[in-house]
Design a protein around this motif. Structure first.
Motif, short mmCIF file in Angstrom:
data_model
loop_
_atom_site.label_atom_id
_atom_site.label_comp_id
_atom_site.label_asym_id
_atom_site.label_seq_id
_atom_site.Cartn_x
_atom_site.Cartn_y
_atom_site.Cartn_z
N VAL A 60 54.85 35.06 6.26
CA VAL A 60 53.57 35.77 6.46
C VAL A 60 52.65 35.50 5.27
CG1 VAL A 60 52.49 38.03 6.69
CG2 VAL A 60 54.58 37.52 7.96
N ALA A 61 53.19 35.60 4.08
CA ALA A 61 52.39 35.33 2.87
C ALA A 61 51.98 33.86 2.80
CB ALA A 61 53.18 35.73 1.62
N LEU A 62 52.86 32.96 3.25
CA LEU A 62 52.52 31.54 3.26
C LEU A 62 51.35 31.29 4.22
CD1 LEU A 62 53.12 28.64 2.36
CD2 LEU A 62 54.73 28.49 4.29
N ARG A 63 51.41 31.86 5.39
CA ARG A 63 50.32 31.68 6.36
C ARG A 63 49.01 32.22 5.80
NH1 ARG A 63 50.76 34.88 11.69
NH2 ARG A 63 49.91 36.46 10.32
N ALA A 64 49.05 33.38 5.18
CA ALA A 64 47.84 33.96 4.59
C ALA A 64 47.29 33.06 3.49
CB ALA A 64 48.13 35.35 4.05
N GLY A 65 48.17 32.51 2.67
CA GLY A 65 47.74 31.61 1.61
C GLY A 65 47.12 30.34 2.14
N ILE A 66 47.75 29.76 3.16
CA ILE A 66 47.21 28.55 3.79
C ILE A 66 45.82 28.83 4.36
CG2 ILE A 66 47.48 26.95 5.72
CD1 ILE A 66 50.55 27.22 5.25
N ASN A 67 45.68 29.94 5.06
CA ASN A 67 44.38 30.30 5.64
C ASN A 67 43.32 30.47 4.56
OD1 ASN A 67 45.41 30.25 8.24
ND2 ASN A 67 45.75 32.45 8.33
N SER A 68 43.66 31.19 3.50
CA SER A 68 42.70 31.43 2.41
C SER A 68 42.27 30.12 1.75
CB SER A 68 43.31 32.35 1.35
OG SER A 68 43.53 33.63 1.88
N TRP A 69 43.22 29.26 1.42
CA TRP A 69 42.88 28.03 0.73
C TRP A 69 42.17 27.04 1.65
CZ3 TRP A 69 42.35 27.20 -4.20
CH2 TRP A 69 42.89 28.15 -5.06
N SER A 70 42.51 27.04 2.92
CA SER A 70 41.79 26.19 3.87
C SER A 70 40.32 26.60 3.96
CB SER A 70 42.44 26.25 5.25
OG SER A 70 43.73 25.69 5.20
N ARG A 71 40.08 27.90 3.98
CA ARG A 71 38.69 28.39 4.01
C ARG A 71 37.96 28.01 2.74
NH1 ARG A 71 41.11 32.80 6.62
NH2 ARG A 71 41.26 33.95 4.68
#
Length: 83
Positions: A60-71
């Protein structure tokens, strides 16, 4: 952060080294600012390639991190077009 069981490497290739430098420089101040107890990230540039490594203790934290950095990369790319 310790005990990172999950991670990913996001690679972004640009037409030239100058653009990659602009993107990497725009992302650099965010390293450490978005980190939390469950995830962290690093940003590196190698020529015309920018790499963002996101690590996390859970998916869950990995997905959130990927989303944040992609943005963040998307915003940096949009701003760099104006230069």
């Amino acid at each position: 952060m310790t005990d990172c069981d999950h991670g990913t490497l996001l690679s972004f290739e640009y037409p030239d080294e100058r653009r990659a430098r602009i993107i990497a420089d725009a992302l650099a101040p965010e390293v450490g600012e978005l980190d939390e107890s469950r995830s962290s990230a690093t940003v590196e540039r190698d020529g015309s390639v920018v790499r963002v490594r996101v690590t996390a203790t859970d998916l869950v934290a990995l997905r959130a991190g990927i989303n944040s950095w992609s943005r963040l990369v998307t915003v940096a790319e949009g701003v760099s077009r104006d230069r």
